[in-house]
Scaffold this motif. Structure first.
Motif, PDB file in Angstrom:
ATOM      1  N   ARG A   2      45.047  32.998  41.737  1.00  0.00           N
ATOM      2  CA  ARG A   2      44.134  32.137  42.476  1.00  0.00           C
ATOM      3  C   ARG A   2      44.914  31.026  43.153  1.00  0.00           C
ATOM      4  NH1 ARG A   2      39.757  35.258  43.250  1.00  0.00           N
ATOM      5  NH2 ARG A   2      39.083  36.161  41.304  1.00  0.00           N
ATOM      6  N   THR A  38      46.934  38.364  37.686  1.00  0.00           N
ATOM      7  CA  THR A  38      45.780  38.590  36.816  1.00  0.00           C
ATOM      8  C   THR A  38      44.481  38.526  37.611  1.00  0.00           C
ATOM      9  OG1 THR A  38      45.739  36.223  36.269  1.00  0.00           O
ATOM     10  CG2 THR A  38      46.959  37.681  34.782  1.00  0.00           C
ATOM     11  N   SER A  39      44.558  38.033  38.841  1.00  0.00           N
ATOM     12  CA  SER A  39      43.433  38.039  39.777  1.00  0.00           C
ATOM     13  C   SER A  39      44.028  38.051  41.178  1.00  0.00           C
ATOM     14  CB  SER A  39      42.525  36.815  39.583  1.00  0.00           C
ATOM     15  OG  SER A  39      43.251  35.625  39.801  1.00  0.00           O
ATOM     16  N   LEU A  40      43.238  38.500  42.150  1.00  0.00           N
ATOM     17  CA  LEU A  40      43.744  38.658  43.510  1.00  0.00           C
ATOM     18  C   LEU A  40      42.722  38.213  44.535  1.00  0.00           C
ATOM     19  CD1 LEU A  40      45.284  42.263  43.300  1.00  0.00           C
ATOM     20  CD2 LEU A  40      46.583  40.135  43.575  1.00  0.00           C
ATOM     21  N   THR A  41      43.199  37.602  45.600  1.00  0.00           N
ATOM     22  CA  THR A  41      42.398  37.389  46.796  1.00  0.00           C
ATOM     23  C   THR A  41      42.987  38.273  47.892  1.00  0.00           C
ATOM     24  OG1 THR A  41      41.862  35.110  46.200  1.00  0.00           O
ATOM     25  CG2 THR A  41      41.590  35.722  48.505  1.00  0.00           C
ATOM     26  N   ALA A  72      44.728  47.222  43.010  1.00  0.00           N
ATOM     27  CA  ALA A  72      44.505  46.164  42.017  1.00  0.00           C
ATOM     28  C   ALA A  72      44.379  46.750  40.616  1.00  0.00           C
ATOM     29  CB  ALA A  72      43.252  45.369  42.379  1.00  0.00           C
ATOM     30  N   VAL A  77      44.559  44.568  37.404  1.00  0.00           N
ATOM     31  CA  VAL A  77      43.560  43.561  37.790  1.00  0.00           C
ATOM     32  C   VAL A  77      42.223  44.273  37.962  1.00  0.00           C
ATOM     33  CG1 VAL A  77      42.891  41.842  39.506  1.00  0.00           C
ATOM     34  CG2 VAL A  77      45.321  42.199  38.971  1.00  0.00           C
ATOM     35  N   SER A  78      41.214  43.853  37.228  1.00  0.00           N
ATOM     36  CA  SER A  78      39.906  44.497  37.285  1.00  0.00           C
ATOM     37  C   SER A  78      39.186  44.125  38.575  1.00  0.00           C
ATOM     38  CB  SER A  78      39.052  44.079  36.087  1.00  0.00           C
ATOM     39  OG  SER A  78      38.751  42.696  36.148  1.00  0.00           O
ATOM     40  N   GLU A  80      36.352  42.893  38.981  1.00  0.00           N
ATOM     41  CA  GLU A  80      35.676  41.598  38.871  1.00  0.00           C
ATOM     42  C   GLU A  80      36.603  40.431  39.210  1.00  0.00           C
ATOM     43  OE1 GLU A  80      35.675  43.970  36.549  1.00  0.00           O
ATOM     44  OE2 GLU A  80      33.617  44.676  36.837  1.00  0.00           O
ATOM     45  N   ASP A  81      37.905  40.673  39.131  1.00  0.00           N
ATOM     46  CA  ASP A  81      38.884  39.620  39.415  1.00  0.00           C
ATOM     47  C   ASP A  81      39.519  39.760  40.789  1.00  0.00           C
ATOM     48  OD1 ASP A  81      38.672  38.188  36.964  1.00  0.00           O
ATOM     49  OD2 ASP A  81      39.783  39.793  35.973  1.00  0.00           O
ATOM     50  N   VAL A  82      38.901  40.579  41.653  1.00  0.00           N
ATOM     51  CA  VAL A  82      39.360  40.724  43.032  1.00  0.00           C
ATOM     52  C   VAL A  82      38.346  40.068  43.958  1.00  0.00           C
ATOM     53  CG1 VAL A  82      39.984  42.319  44.881  1.00  0.00           C
ATOM     54  CG2 VAL A  82      40.532  42.897  42.500  1.00  0.00           C
ATOM     55  N   GLU A  83      38.804  39.132  44.740  1.00  0.00           N
ATOM     56  CA  GLU A  83      37.962  38.457  45.729  1.00  0.00           C
ATOM     57  C   GLU A  83      38.386  38.913  47.122  1.00  0.00           C
ATOM     58  OE1 GLU A  83      37.242  33.975  47.582  1.00  0.00           O
ATOM     59  OE2 GLU A  83      38.329  34.216  45.690  1.00  0.00           O
TER      60      GLU A  83
END
Length: 278
Positions: A2, A38-41, A72, A77-78, A80-83
Motif C-alpha cells: 500500500r 502482501t497487497s497490490l494496487t 497476484a 496476494v489474495s 481481496e488485497d488487490v485494488e
C-alpha cells in the motif's frame, strides 16, 4: 504494497537504477520488490471492453483484470488485497514512477523507450495491430488503404507512428484522450479509421458489431507487458514465472476464450517469448 510501501519502492528502485546496483540489493535498510507484496494496487484501463471496463457499480472487469488477479494469486496476494485503479496510455509510466500503483496491466506494449522508465514482465500476450472502420467503408481492406485518411490514436499511444514511421504510409493523425473517444469519433464520422491492437478493437466491435468492421489484416506484433517500478528484477522474474504457469495450466487460454472467444481472431494460447528482466 500500500501507500507507504509503494513510495519507498519507487524511490529505492530509482536509486538502484541510478547507482547501477542489483535490484535485490538492500536499499535504505529494506529489500523492496513486488515479489514480497502482501497487497497490490494495479493500474488497468477502465474504458476498453473485454480488457478493462468499469461498470456503473465501479467494478472493473476484463482480460487484463483477470491476468492481474492470476499474477497476484501466484505472488501470494489474495483477490481481496488487490485494488484496481484506472490508468490511461498517457499516464502509465508516471503512475509507476510516482508510486501510485505497484503494477500496470493495461494493454501496455513493451517498447525500447518505455524500458528506460519502467521494468517489464512478460509479455503476457502478443496482440497484432489492425484497423477498425465504419461498417459501410468496404474500400479500406488493409493498412495501405489508409493513405491520406484521418486515423485516430489514443493519447500516449504509438499506433499512428507505426503506420507513418514504421510503414511509410502518410495518414492524417488525430489524437483523442482514449481509444473509447477514438471509437466515438469514428462513429460520428470525425475520423476514417482507428488503428491499434486487435484485442482492443475486437472489444469495441463486440459492443456494436453493426456499426463497425475489423479489417483483419494485422501488421505488427504488440507485446503486452506487465509494468513494474524500474529496477525490480526479482519482481519481474516472479511475474514471468506466474505468466508461464498461466499458459502451461491452460488458464490463459480459458481467459482468452472467455473474453474474445466470439471474436474472429486467431488467439495465441502458447507461452509468449519473454523480453527478459532488465
Amino acid at each position: 504494497m500500500r501507500s507507504r510501501h509503494r513510495r519507498i519502492t519507487a524511490a529505492a528502485l530509482a536509486a538502484v537504477a541510478v547507482l547501477g546496483l542489483p535490484a535485490c540489493s538492500t536499499v535504505l535498510g529494506e529489500q523492496e520488490s513486488l515479489a514480497d507484496a502482501t497487497s497490490l494496487t494495479v493500474g488497468v484501463k477502465t474504458d476498453q471492453p473485454g480488457l478493462g471496463l468499469e461498470d456503473e457499480n465501479g467494478d472493473i472487469t476484463g482480460f487484463d483484470v483477470d491476468v492481474a488477479l492470476y499474477i497476484a494469486d501466484r505472488l501470494g496476494v489474495s483477490a481481496e488485497d488487490v485494488e484496481f485503479t484506472g490508468v490511461t496510455s498517457a499516464n502509465r509510466e508516471q503512475k509507476l514512477i510516482e508510486g501510485d500503483v505497484d503494477m500496470v496491466v493495461a494493454t501496455y506494449s513493451i517498447t525500447p523507450a518505455r524500458k528506460t522508465q519502467v521494468t517489464f514482465g512478460g509479455p503476457y500476450y502478443v496482440a497484432k495491430q489492425d484497423v477498425l472502420v465504419r461498417a459501410e467503408d468496404s474500400g479500406i481492406r488493409g493498412v495501405h488503404d489508409l493513405e491520406g485518411l484521418r486515423v485516430c490514436q489514443g493519447e500516449g499511444s504509438n499506433s499512428a507512428a507505426r503506420i507513418t514511421e514504421g510503414l511509410g504510409i502518410s495518414v492524417r493523425k488525430t489524437e483523442a484522450p482514449s481509444y473509447s473517444a477514438c471509437i466515438e469519433d469514428l462513429r460520428e464520422g470525425r475520423v476514417d479509421a482507428v488503428s491499434t491492437d486487435n484485442l482492443i478493437l475486437a472489444g469495441f466491435l463486440a459492443e456494436d458489431p453493426s456499426s463497425f468492421h475489423l479489417v483483419d489484416e494485422p501488421f505488427t506484433d504488440e507485446k503486452y507487458g506487465v509494468g513494474l517500478p524500474r529496477g525490480d528484477i526479482r519482481g519481474c522474474e516472479a511475474v514471468n514465472d506466474a505468466i508461464s504457469r498461466m499458459y502451461q495450466s491452460g488458464r490463459a487460454g480459458e481467459l482468452l476464450d472467455t473474453w474474445f472467444g466470439e471474436a474472429e481472431l486467431k488467439l495465441v494460447k502458447s507461452v509468449p517469448q519473454f523480453e527478459g528482466c532488465v
